[in-house]
Design an enzyme around this catalytic site. Structure first.
Site, PDB file in Angstrom:
ATOM      1  N   GLU A   1     -40.928  11.582 -43.965  1.00 60.37           N
ATOM      2  CA  GLU A   1     -39.727  11.547 -43.115  1.00 60.37           C
ATOM      3  C   GLU A   1     -38.494  11.166 -43.917  1.00 60.37           C
ATOM      4  O   GLU A   1     -37.393  11.677 -43.668  1.00 60.37           O
ATOM      5  CB  GLU A   1     -39.933  10.574 -41.948  1.00 60.37           C
ATOM      6  CG  GLU A   1     -41.087  10.930 -41.028  1.00 60.37           C
ATOM      7  CD  GLU A   1     -40.981  12.330 -40.464  1.00 60.37           C
ATOM      8  OE1 GLU A   1     -39.841  12.837 -40.297  1.00 60.37           O
ATOM      9  OE2 GLU A   1     -42.034  12.941 -40.198  1.00 60.37           O
TER      10      GLU A   1
ATOM     11  N   HIS B   1     -37.111  14.246 -45.507  1.00 62.57           N
ATOM     12  CA  HIS B   1     -36.249  15.004 -44.595  1.00 62.57           C
ATOM     13  C   HIS B   1     -34.870  14.361 -44.488  1.00 62.57           C
ATOM     14  O   HIS B   1     -33.841  15.046 -44.524  1.00 62.57           O
ATOM     15  CB  HIS B   1     -36.882  15.058 -43.198  1.00 62.57           C
ATOM     16  CG  HIS B   1     -38.076  15.955 -43.094  1.00 62.57           C
ATOM     17  ND1 HIS B   1     -38.062  17.264 -43.484  1.00 62.57           N
ATOM     18  CD2 HIS B   1     -39.334  15.712 -42.620  1.00 62.57           C
ATOM     19  CE1 HIS B   1     -39.247  17.817 -43.255  1.00 62.57           C
ATOM     20  NE2 HIS B   1     -40.041  16.887 -42.735  1.00 62.57           N
TER      21      HIS B   1
END
Length: 503
Positions: free
Chosen positions: A338, A341
């Site tokens: 994450e 990202h």
């Protein structure tokens, strides 16, 4: 009171007369039989009168159930305007007769699911003061020959009869998912739904043989390109109205409509929610308000807070939080994924990250929520390549820290492949302008692999320079499970670790 007294006197007198006749020797059986028949007739007549009065009162005093006005539908101002203009041909019959205008036979509503096509059809019936009859395309498809065609005939017959009984001059028939029965005929073997389509075409051609009641057919579909050309030609469906996803102004209108019966806290900002819900349909926005109210009830709040609305958006987008527990190693991999990202998003589009979360929701074990942007409908090559790099950021981070990927990148790759397809079909690749249907599977695989490999290398090179950011935010994300976008940006720009603020 007088009526009750009169009834009692009448009954008493009748009983007295019968007793007197029996006393003097007269046979009273025929008299009793005649009295019973007379009483039954009186009761029947009075009951029928009461029933007629009840029906008459209901017909004249109550508003028909299910009526809906165009003002109660949000986010479709252009579509509503087009539809109202078309319906005026049905309302202003004297004007169109004076100008020699042929009455409309059909209106086709096309657009994504959940945008309000069915609501528009109901509002159209209320606007024209017409009888409303609805059906779904799947109701006409049967394995037995002739059943579907018969149901089409019954549908139009029912609309005419209801209009005549109600004293209406028009009726609106709504058929949802008309592509089920209106698909293109391929000229092959005779099929049952070909007969159904033929019957529908015949009914539309014969709709206006009688001036009254006039019947308007409104149909809805998500796949207009699949409809038969004989069905969508002028003279049958005279108006094709696109019902698109709402823009920001439309989303705010829809949210306001669904908030009318819900207590909102004074800090709740529906305009902010309208910005964050880009790409949501009207049905999804209704679900956002409903889920926000549920969250408020769980927290035992008297009003819906801003945090409840934000949580509702996450719920509608990704699903409810789950109780899945991952091991320490898996949580670290998910956190790094994450963060990949988030860092990619901040580098290619600064200020875009709102929250980095490690909590499992729906099928995702973690997610990055982005700040709202202005509604955008045209995309450049650079923008789409940046979107692909953000999607590949998670897999790139796993390769940097673990030397390989995991199955957690599957959804990211699906998103990236979809963007590649959009670029190819829009002429934004080295192939130039090309028809996507002419591409072979091998050609698709080749161009997709080439583009994604190149963008993956660019993404990895960009993230390799941010190892300190990965390591500096990993512990906080593992501990707090959520990291605010503001704190994340402070660390990204080299400020002290204590600048990070958990959400």
């Amino acid at each position: 009171m007088l009526n009750k007294l009169w009834k009692e006197l009448s009954i008493g007198t009748g009983v007295g007369v019968i007793v007197f006749l029996a006393y003097i020797g007269v046979v009273t059986l025929p008299v009793l039989f005649a009295a019973a028949v007379l009483a039954l007739l009186v009761v029947a007549v009075r009951s029928r009168g009461n029933l007629a009065t009840a029906h008459g009162g209901r017909r004249s005093g109550l508003k028909p159930s299910g009526s809906l006005s165009f003002e109660e539908i949000g986010g479709q101002e252009r579509a509503k305007q087009e539809l109202i203009e078309a319906l005026d041909f049905l309302v202003n019959q004297e004007e169109i007769a004076r100008l020699g205008i042929r009455p409309l036979k059909g209106i086709l509503l096309t657009g994504p699911p959940g945008t309000g096509k069915t609501l528009l059809a109901k509002a159209a019936a209320a606007y024209t003061d017409s009888i409303y009859v609805a059906a779904s395309g799947s109701e006409f498809v049967e394995m037995y020959v002739g059943v579907g065609a018969g149901r089409i005939r019954d549908l139009f017959k029912e609309a005419r009869q209801k209009a005549q009984k109600s004293g209406k001059s028009s009726a609106v028939i709504f058929i949802d998912e008309i592509d089920v029965i209106g698909g293109k005929r391929d000229g092959g073997q005779h099929r049952e739904y070909d007969q159904t389509l033929n019957q529908l075409l015949t009914e539309m051609d014969g709709i206006y043989t009688n001036e009254s009641p006039r019947i308007l057919l409104i149909a809805a579909t998500n796949r207009k390109e699949m409809l038969d050309s004989a069905l969508v030609r002028p003279g049958r469906f005279d108006r094709h109205i696109q019902v698109d996803l709402p823009d920001k102004k439309g989303r705010l209108h829809i949210l306001s409509l669904h908030a009318r019966n819900k207590p909102l806290h004074e800090e709740a900002n529906l305009e902010r929610i309208a910005e964050e819900s880009f790409g949501f349909s009207g049905a999804q926005l209704e679900s956002v308000m409903n889920e926000a109210a549920i969250y408020a009830m769980r927290d035992k709040r008297e009003a819906i807070m801003q945090q409840h609305l934000s949580m509702a958006i996450d719920k509608v987008m990704m699903g409810e939080k789950t109780d899945r527990e991952a091991s320490r190693e898996e949580r670290e991999r998910i956190a790094l994924h994450e963060l990949g990202h988030a860092i990619a998003a901040e580098l290619v589009r600064p200020g875009s990250v709102s929250t980095v979360a490690l909590s499992p929701r729906g099928q995702a074990m973690g997610y990055v929520r982005h700040n709202p942007e202005k509604d955008q409908y045209l995309y450049t090559k650079d923008f789409l390549e940046a979107q692909i790099m953000i999607a590949l950021g998670g897999a790139a981070a796993e390769e940097i820290f673990y030397g390989g990927r995991s199955t957690g990148s599957r959804g990211d790759f699906d998103q990236a492949m979809g963007i590649v397809r959009t670029m190819v079909e829009s002429g934004l690749t080295e192939l130039g302008i090309i028809d996507g249907s002419m591409m072979t599977p091998d050609r698709w695989a080749s161009i997709s692999s080439t583009m994604l490999d190149q963008l993956m290398e660019r993404t990895k090179a960009m993230l390799l320079k941010q190892r300190n950011v990965f390591l500096g935010s990993l512990d906080i994300l593992l501990k707090e499970e959520t990291l605010s976008g503001e704190g994340f940006r402070k660390l990204l720009h080299g400020q002290p670790d204590n600048a990070l603020t958990p959400v």
